[in-house]
Design a protein around this motif. Sequence first.
Motif, PDB file in Angstrom:
ATOM      1  N   ALA A  55       0.703  -1.152   0.172  1.00  0.00           N
ATOM      2  CA  ALA A  55      -0.067   0.303   0.033  1.00  0.00           C
ATOM      3  C   ALA A  55       0.858   1.321   0.181  1.00  0.00           C
ATOM      4  O   ALA A  55       1.924   1.462   0.630  1.00  0.00           O
ATOM      5  CB  ALA A  55      -0.877   0.092   1.395  1.00  0.00           C
ATOM      6  N   ALA A  56       0.342   2.246  -0.704  1.00  0.00           N
ATOM      7  CA  ALA A  56       1.183   3.716  -0.857  1.00  0.00           C
ATOM      8  C   ALA A  56       0.599   4.376   0.300  1.00  0.00           C
ATOM      9  O   ALA A  56      -0.792   4.416   0.582  1.00  0.00           O
ATOM     10  CB  ALA A  56       1.140   4.083  -2.246  1.00  0.00           C
ATOM     11  N   THR A  57       1.272   5.455   0.769  1.00  0.00           N
ATOM     12  CA  THR A  57       0.903   6.573   1.774  1.00  0.00           C
ATOM     13  C   THR A  57       0.920   7.817   0.856  1.00  0.00           C
ATOM     14  O   THR A  57       1.803   8.224   0.551  1.00  0.00           O
ATOM     15  CB  THR A  57       1.797   6.599   2.968  1.00  0.00           C
ATOM     16  OG1 THR A  57       1.969   5.318   3.318  1.00  0.00           O
ATOM     17  CG2 THR A  57       1.087   7.476   3.868  1.00  0.00           C
ATOM     18  N   GLU A  58      -0.430   8.444   1.056  1.00  0.00           N
ATOM     19  CA  GLU A  58      -0.507   9.748   0.652  1.00  0.00           C
ATOM     20  C   GLU A  58      -0.054  10.798   1.257  1.00  0.00           C
ATOM     21  O   GLU A  58      -0.344  10.701   2.519  1.00  0.00           O
ATOM     22  CB  GLU A  58      -2.144  10.089   0.185  1.00  0.00           C
ATOM     23  CG  GLU A  58      -2.509  11.223  -0.309  1.00  0.00           C
ATOM     24  CD  GLU A  58      -2.238  11.474  -1.695  1.00  0.00           C
ATOM     25  OE1 GLU A  58      -2.096  12.458  -2.245  1.00  0.00           O
ATOM     26  OE2 GLU A  58      -2.170  10.290  -2.546  1.00  0.00           O
ATOM     27  N   VAL A  80       3.079  16.444   5.212  1.00  0.00           N
ATOM     28  CA  VAL A  80       2.523  15.518   6.160  1.00  0.00           C
ATOM     29  C   VAL A  80       2.069  14.096   5.758  1.00  0.00           C
ATOM     30  O   VAL A  80       1.420  14.185   4.502  1.00  0.00           O
ATOM     31  CB  VAL A  80       1.465  16.240   7.033  1.00  0.00           C
ATOM     32  CG1 VAL A  80       2.424  17.223   7.859  1.00  0.00           C
ATOM     33  CG2 VAL A  80       0.543  16.739   6.498  1.00  0.00           C
ATOM     34  N   ASP A  81       2.098  12.999   6.367  1.00  0.00           N
ATOM     35  CA  ASP A  81       1.320  11.797   5.971  1.00  0.00           C
ATOM     36  C   ASP A  81       0.112  11.901   6.522  1.00  0.00           C
ATOM     37  O   ASP A  81      -0.313  12.802   7.230  1.00  0.00           O
ATOM     38  CB  ASP A  81       2.269  10.568   6.334  1.00  0.00           C
ATOM     39  CG  ASP A  81       2.427  10.384   7.817  1.00  0.00           C
ATOM     40  OD1 ASP A  81       1.801  11.027   8.693  1.00  0.00           O
ATOM     41  OD2 ASP A  81       3.255   9.563   8.036  1.00  0.00           O
ATOM     42  N   PRO A 138       7.270  12.943  -3.609  1.00  0.00           N
ATOM     43  CA  PRO A 138       7.688  12.467  -2.167  1.00  0.00           C
ATOM     44  C   PRO A 138       9.103  11.933  -2.538  1.00  0.00           C
ATOM     45  O   PRO A 138       9.787  11.583  -3.379  1.00  0.00           O
ATOM     46  CB  PRO A 138       6.819  11.069  -2.268  1.00  0.00           C
ATOM     47  CG  PRO A 138       5.636  11.468  -3.320  1.00  0.00           C
ATOM     48  CD  PRO A 138       6.221  12.500  -4.383  1.00  0.00           C
ATOM     49  N   PRO A 139       9.643  11.387  -1.155  1.00  0.00           N
ATOM     50  CA  PRO A 139      11.221  10.948  -1.187  1.00  0.00           C
ATOM     51  C   PRO A 139      11.082   9.607  -1.693  1.00  0.00           C
ATOM     52  O   PRO A 139      10.118   8.673  -1.906  1.00  0.00           O
ATOM     53  CB  PRO A 139      11.517  10.958   0.320  1.00  0.00           C
ATOM     54  CG  PRO A 139      10.168  10.863   0.908  1.00  0.00           C
ATOM     55  CD  PRO A 139       9.052  11.831   0.181  1.00  0.00           C
ATOM     56  N   VAL A 145       3.051   8.607  -1.848  1.00  0.00           N
ATOM     57  CA  VAL A 145       2.590   9.047  -3.216  1.00  0.00           C
ATOM     58  C   VAL A 145       1.820  10.488  -3.056  1.00  0.00           C
ATOM     59  O   VAL A 145       1.390  10.724  -1.998  1.00  0.00           O
ATOM     60  CB  VAL A 145       1.730   8.221  -3.938  1.00  0.00           C
ATOM     61  CG1 VAL A 145       2.421   6.901  -4.327  1.00  0.00           C
ATOM     62  CG2 VAL A 145       0.522   7.799  -3.050  1.00  0.00           C
ATOM     63  N   ASP A 146       1.808  11.243  -4.064  1.00  0.00           N
ATOM     64  CA  ASP A 146       1.338  12.441  -4.077  1.00  0.00           C
ATOM     65  C   ASP A 146       0.039  12.554  -5.243  1.00  0.00           C
ATOM     66  O   ASP A 146       0.328  13.159  -6.171  1.00  0.00           O
ATOM     67  CB  ASP A 146       2.051  13.549  -3.814  1.00  0.00           C
ATOM     68  CG  ASP A 146       1.209  14.843  -3.916  1.00  0.00           C
ATOM     69  OD1 ASP A 146       0.213  15.156  -3.156  1.00  0.00           O
ATOM     70  OD2 ASP A 146       1.569  16.147  -4.462  1.00  0.00           O
ATOM     71  N   GLU A 147      -0.931  11.861  -5.191  1.00  0.00           N
ATOM     72  CA  GLU A 147      -2.136  11.891  -6.321  1.00  0.00           C
ATOM     73  C   GLU A 147      -3.187  12.742  -6.056  1.00  0.00           C
ATOM     74  O   GLU A 147      -3.744  13.065  -7.089  1.00  0.00           O
ATOM     75  CB  GLU A 147      -2.446  10.409  -6.373  1.00  0.00           C
ATOM     76  CG  GLU A 147      -1.209   9.321  -6.601  1.00  0.00           C
ATOM     77  CD  GLU A 147      -1.609   8.011  -6.506  1.00  0.00           C
ATOM     78  OE1 GLU A 147      -2.764   7.646  -6.106  1.00  0.00           O
ATOM     79  OE2 GLU A 147      -0.820   7.219  -6.894  1.00  0.00           O
TER      80      GLU A 147
END
Length: 158
Positions: A55-58, A80-81, A138-139, A145-147
């Motif tokens: 899973a990816a974290t936005e 921020v996450d 993102p790093p 991710v930044d979707e």
Amino acid sequence: MPPTTHDGRTRNDRSFRTDRRAIEGLPVRLVIALVVGVASLSVMMGMIGDIDGLAATEVDAQPQPEVTTPGEQSIDVAVVDPDGSRVADATVIVRSGSAQIDGVATGTTGSDGTATVDVDPTLGPNQPDGTLTVEVKPPAEGDYVDERGNTEVLVVEE
């Protein structure tokens, strides 16, 4: 040897070709198999999506100030996450929206998860307000991710 007809086929071949019941059940069975297969596949994909390793974290950008005026200034952007923890080593990109800046402005978040970006927004003639868009790259060493869209900076004429 089975009895044959005048054209050399066996009677079993001929009776199979004229028997319509043999083909009627085949499409129904294929449809049932397809439905069961698709349902099973969707359940398995749902299980895979729930595994934390895949899973990816936005991440989200939180610019300060969110409302500003035209002219040279700095904007602090926290990355921020979903838990509210700051994310280090992310690149913040500020671009023109309906307010204009010259090119793009970038900054990298430090260990505190905040980047400072220098901008000089301008508004067009008779334009009372506009926006600057904020994006996050993102790093590389995380599952970030930044979707989704981030908070925009509102630029308001004084």
